[in-house]
Motif scaffolding. Structure first.
Motif, PDB file in Angstrom:
ATOM      1  N   LEU A  48     -22.779  42.904 -41.825  1.00  0.00           N
ATOM      2  CA  LEU A  48     -22.230  43.295 -43.288  1.00  0.00           C
ATOM      3  C   LEU A  48     -21.839  42.206 -43.919  1.00  0.00           C
ATOM      4  CD1 LEU A  48     -20.145  46.648 -42.241  1.00  0.00           C
ATOM      5  CD2 LEU A  48     -22.795  46.298 -43.020  1.00  0.00           C
ATOM      6  N   ASP A  49     -21.341  40.924 -43.278  1.00  0.00           N
ATOM      7  CA  ASP A  49     -21.157  39.870 -43.779  1.00  0.00           C
ATOM      8  C   ASP A  49     -22.136  39.027 -44.020  1.00  0.00           C
ATOM      9  OD1 ASP A  49     -18.370  40.570 -43.497  1.00  0.00           O
ATOM     10  OD2 ASP A  49     -18.096  39.370 -41.737  1.00  0.00           O
ATOM     11  N   LEU A  50     -22.516  38.996 -45.396  1.00  0.00           N
ATOM     12  CA  LEU A  50     -23.662  38.332 -45.963  1.00  0.00           C
ATOM     13  C   LEU A  50     -23.381  37.396 -46.746  1.00  0.00           C
ATOM     14  CD1 LEU A  50     -26.797  38.072 -45.496  1.00  0.00           C
ATOM     15  CD2 LEU A  50     -27.109  39.766 -47.101  1.00  0.00           C
ATOM     16  N   TRP A  51     -23.198  35.895 -46.645  1.00  0.00           N
ATOM     17  CA  TRP A  51     -22.567  35.122 -47.473  1.00  0.00           C
ATOM     18  C   TRP A  51     -23.682  34.131 -47.880  1.00  0.00           C
ATOM     19  CZ3 TRP A  51     -17.332  34.961 -48.586  1.00  0.00           C
ATOM     20  CH2 TRP A  51     -16.382  35.625 -47.970  1.00  0.00           C
ATOM     21  N   ASP A  52     -23.273  33.610 -49.169  1.00  0.00           N
ATOM     22  CA  ASP A  52     -24.148  32.636 -49.639  1.00  0.00           C
ATOM     23  C   ASP A  52     -23.149  31.782 -50.161  1.00  0.00           C
ATOM     24  OD1 ASP A  52     -26.146  30.978 -50.815  1.00  0.00           O
ATOM     25  OD2 ASP A  52     -26.345  31.975 -52.524  1.00  0.00           O
ATOM     26  N   GLY A  53     -22.816  30.550 -49.425  1.00  0.00           N
ATOM     27  CA  GLY A  53     -21.797  29.579 -49.537  1.00  0.00           C
ATOM     28  C   GLY A  53     -20.423  30.241 -49.503  1.00  0.00           C
ATOM     29  N   ASP A  54     -19.665  30.202 -50.566  1.00  0.00           N
ATOM     30  CA  ASP A  54     -18.492  31.050 -50.444  1.00  0.00           C
ATOM     31  C   ASP A  54     -18.565  32.351 -51.299  1.00  0.00           C
ATOM     32  OD1 ASP A  54     -18.849  30.198 -53.251  1.00  0.00           O
ATOM     33  OD2 ASP A  54     -16.910  29.247 -53.266  1.00  0.00           O
ATOM     34  N   ARG A  55     -19.821  32.761 -51.381  1.00  0.00           N
ATOM     35  CA  ARG A  55     -19.966  34.136 -52.283  1.00  0.00           C
ATOM     36  C   ARG A  55     -20.357  34.991 -51.148  1.00  0.00           C
ATOM     37  NH1 ARG A  55     -24.368  33.665 -56.709  1.00  0.00           N
ATOM     38  NH2 ARG A  55     -25.499  32.574 -54.783  1.00  0.00           N
ATOM     39  N   LEU A  56     -19.545  36.228 -51.035  1.00  0.00           N
ATOM     40  CA  LEU A  56     -19.936  37.477 -50.220  1.00  0.00           C
ATOM     41  C   LEU A  56     -21.077  38.338 -51.174  1.00  0.00           C
ATOM     42  CD1 LEU A  56     -19.529  39.217 -47.637  1.00  0.00           C
ATOM     43  CD2 LEU A  56     -17.515  40.111 -48.786  1.00  0.00           C
ATOM     44  N   LEU A  57     -22.216  38.573 -50.708  1.00  0.00           N
ATOM     45  CA  LEU A  57     -23.135  39.233 -51.287  1.00  0.00           C
ATOM     46  C   LEU A  57     -23.075  40.740 -51.207  1.00  0.00           C
ATOM     47  CD1 LEU A  57     -25.979  36.562 -50.825  1.00  0.00           C
ATOM     48  CD2 LEU A  57     -24.370  36.787 -52.747  1.00  0.00           C
ATOM     49  N   PRO A  58     -23.585  41.480 -52.110  1.00  0.00           N
ATOM     50  CA  PRO A  58     -23.518  43.139 -51.995  1.00  0.00           C
ATOM     51  C   PRO A  58     -24.752  43.467 -51.015  1.00  0.00           C
ATOM     52  CG  PRO A  58     -24.019  42.476 -54.133  1.00  0.00           C
ATOM     53  CD  PRO A  58     -23.865  41.374 -53.474  1.00  0.00           C
ATOM     54  N   GLY A  59     -24.954  43.416 -49.847  1.00  0.00           N
ATOM     55  CA  GLY A  59     -26.037  43.777 -49.029  1.00  0.00           C
ATOM     56  C   GLY A  59     -25.801  43.652 -47.776  1.00  0.00           C
ATOM     57  N   TYR A  60     -26.902  43.522 -46.869  1.00  0.00           N
ATOM     58  CA  TYR A  60     -26.619  43.300 -45.367  1.00  0.00           C
ATOM     59  C   TYR A  60     -27.783  42.623 -44.690  1.00  0.00           C
ATOM     60  CZ  TYR A  60     -29.643  47.389 -44.660  1.00  0.00           C
ATOM     61  OH  TYR A  60     -30.678  48.259 -44.826  1.00  0.00           O
ATOM     62  N   GLY A  61     -27.751  42.097 -43.626  1.00  0.00           N
ATOM     63  CA  GLY A  61     -28.688  41.679 -42.717  1.00  0.00           C
ATOM     64  C   GLY A  61     -29.120  42.364 -41.744  1.00  0.00           C
ATOM     65  N   TRP A  62     -30.178  42.428 -41.240  1.00  0.00           N
ATOM     66  CA  TRP A  62     -30.467  43.354 -39.985  1.00  0.00           C
ATOM     67  C   TRP A  62     -31.291  42.696 -39.012  1.00  0.00           C
ATOM     68  CZ3 TRP A  62     -33.641  44.148 -44.851  1.00  0.00           C
ATOM     69  CH2 TRP A  62     -34.709  43.969 -44.658  1.00  0.00           C
ATOM     70  N   ILE A  63     -31.228  43.169 -37.632  1.00  0.00           N
ATOM     71  CA  ILE A  63     -32.288  42.337 -36.654  1.00  0.00           C
ATOM     72  C   ILE A  63     -32.650  43.749 -35.756  1.00  0.00           C
ATOM     73  CG2 ILE A  63     -32.150  41.171 -34.427  1.00  0.00           C
ATOM     74  CD1 ILE A  63     -29.768  39.475 -35.619  1.00  0.00           C
ATOM     75  N   PHE A  64     -33.711  44.065 -36.097  1.00  0.00           N
ATOM     76  CA  PHE A  64     -34.283  45.249 -35.329  1.00  0.00           C
ATOM     77  C   PHE A  64     -35.304  44.859 -34.310  1.00  0.00           C
ATOM     78  CE2 PHE A  64     -33.963  47.952 -39.412  1.00  0.00           C
ATOM     79  CZ  PHE A  64     -32.676  47.784 -39.229  1.00  0.00           C
ATOM     80  N   GLY A  65     -35.157  45.103 -32.960  1.00  0.00           N
ATOM     81  CA  GLY A  65     -35.990  44.726 -31.871  1.00  0.00           C
ATOM     82  C   GLY A  65     -37.292  45.800 -32.033  1.00  0.00           C
ATOM     83  N   MET A  66     -38.345  45.155 -31.669  1.00  0.00           N
ATOM     84  CA  MET A  66     -39.781  45.533 -31.851  1.00  0.00           C
ATOM     85  C   MET A  66     -40.255  46.265 -30.409  1.00  0.00           C
ATOM     86  SD  MET A  66     -39.826  45.720 -35.316  1.00  0.00           S
ATOM     87  CE  MET A  66     -41.458  46.507 -35.248  1.00  0.00           C
ATOM     88  N   GLY A  67     -39.762  45.438 -29.666  1.00  0.00           N
ATOM     89  CA  GLY A  67     -40.399  46.004 -28.236  1.00  0.00           C
ATOM     90  C   GLY A  67     -41.432  45.206 -27.803  1.00  0.00           C
TER      91      GLY A  67
END
Length: 455
Positions: free
Chosen positions: A242-261
């Motif tokens: 949930l913490d998606l930063w661009d420098g000192d800016r917190l952006l409205p979005g999210y990052g994800w990591i999905f294992g593919m197996g």
């Protein structure tokens, strides 16, 4: 097949011979064999209609996606008879791992009677082809390598087919006989049907050609993703940062990591247009900067990247309307069906395809032209019943998280309250009992019913 035009709203005939009897190439032409188009084609064919499914690429083909499927999407797959076992190549997951505010929570998918208690992971290249083949097995005619170049209109401006052309590659075993019948050639030919479905994605050139453009008052997202070789490839939780930063800016979005197996992880991020950073951010560079903060042993470094970084738009909350217009019906991304809360599109693409097929089958069985048209005009209402209030709440949500201070407060406060986060998972993934259930389910149902429609 005959060459002459026919009335696209003539009384319906059930059974696969109806189009041949009416002089059209099909009862319904579906443009785009993604999840919405293939699902619509599957259910239309099951209803006995003659369906022509046109796909501009050839399978397998790539689509930008997180490749993670929530229980909502799993339910649609099971309803189509898809084998979702691990033996069939699916990787199951238990829920969502959320990381934010310096904390980490593992939230299992809710235990519900309406949805399965697990999610799945599979590449879009594999998933989309599987769904297209399911449509074929139900009786739909699939033409790959066939690009729709525009609509065919009658004197009243109603769509009665499409112009299309095929690429030079032809699979003689699966396509040549039908290509000859339908007269599709590299120079372009008209294909006629009583109804046409635009399931051709976010840009939807067919919808635009019919005067249906995107709405500026609806949210839009952008996502970028790639794959890395990683020891985390068999993770049994989807992971959201949930913490998606661009420098000192917190952006409205999210990052994800999905294992593919399969030895790799699908890694990406999504952003919303409710921030000044939208359109002013180098998303590929942002992804690289974000990954540099990951532990080195996870393997998310350039030498382990197996695919290019690709991006795509996420059309949300009914961002193209009306969903029925002069013989054209919209489904999936062409209709702006992505969930504003979480960026999920596959479940809503498949559900909208099923809803569309149900309406069309009933409409084409009506005995008069006026009754057919009346039934078709019920399609937008059916979508409103399914998602209208929920998408209105989603639009409010994306406006709120576009405010960095509010987003930071919500993340920090929510992550310390697991019960609140479990409720948030139900709301954001749209996984609650429509009737009964616990207090959280009843609250979601009540608020959704009270919310204004998304017209």
């Amino acid at each position: 097949m005959t060459e002459h035009a026919t009335d696209a709203t003539a009384p319906g005939r059930q059974g696969g011979r109806s189009a041949a009897l009416s002089g059209d190439d099909a009862d319904v032409i579906v443009v785009g064999a993604g999840p919405s188009g293939s699902t619509a084609a599957y259910y239309l064919a099951q209803a006995g209609l003659n369906v022509l499914l046109l796909e501009k690429s050839r399978f397998p083909r790539e689509k930008v996606c997180g490749d993670g499927l929530t229980p909502r999407a799993v339910k649609s797959l099971v309803a189509m008879g898809v084998d979702v076992s691990e033996e069939a190549g699916w990787l199951r997951n238990k829920g969502l791992r959320v990381i934010g505010g310096g904390l980490r929570l593992e939230l299992p998918w809710p235990e519900l009677s309406s949805y399965p208690g697990y999610g799945l992971v599979r590449t879009r290249a594999s998933l989309d082809e599987m769904l297209a083949r399911r449509a074929q097995s139900a009786g739909a005619k699939l033409l790959e390598g066939t690009t729709v170049t525009g609509p065919l209109l009658d004197d009243d401006g109603r769509i009665v087919g499409v112009t299309a052309q095929t690429d030079a590659e032809e699979d003689p075993e699966s396509q040549s006989a039908h290509l000859e019948r339908s007269r599709v050639s590299s120079s372009g030919t008209g294909l006629r049907a009583r109804l046409v479905v635009a399931a051709d994605g976010n840009s939807s050139r067919l919808a635009v050609a019919m005067g249906l453009r995107k709405r500026d008052d609806r949210p839009l997202g952008v996502a970028v993703r790639t794959y890395y070789k990683s020891p985390r490839h068999d993770d049994d939780y989807l992971e959201s940062w949930l913490d998606l930063w661009d420098g000192d800016r917190l952006l409205p979005g999210y990052g994800w990591i999905f294992g593919m197996g399969d030895g790799t992880s699908n890694v990406g991020l999504g952003l919303l247009n409710t921030s000044a950073a939208f359109g002013n951010t180098d998303y590929r560079s942002l992804l690289k900067r974000w990954l540099r903060s990951m532990p080195e042993e996870w393997g998310y470094v350039e030498e382990n990247r197996t695919e290019p970084v690709r991006g795509a738009a996420l059309p949300m909350g009914f961002n193209r309307t009306p969903h029925y217009h002069r013989g054209l019906l919209l489904a999936g991304d062409a209709a702006g069906m992505v969930n504003p809360f979480n960026g999920e599109g596959i479940a809503y693409a498949m559900e909208s395809g099923e809803i569309l097929a149900r309406v069309v089958a009933q409409a084409l069985a009506r005995p008069t032209r006026a009754e057919t048209e009346r039934a078709l005009r019920g399609y937008p209402d059916a979508l409103q019943d399914a998602y209208g209030g929920y998408y209105t709440l989603g639009r409010l949500f994306v406006e709120l998280i576009g405010r960095p201070k509010l987003m930071r407060y919500a993340t920090n406060a929510g992550m310390t309250k697991p019960a609140l986060m479990r409720f948030a998972l139900k709301l954001m993934a749209n996984l609650s009992e429509p009737r009964g259930g616990d207090a959280g389910d009843r609250l979601i149902s009540a608020v959704t019913r009270l919310a204004p429609s998304s017209r």
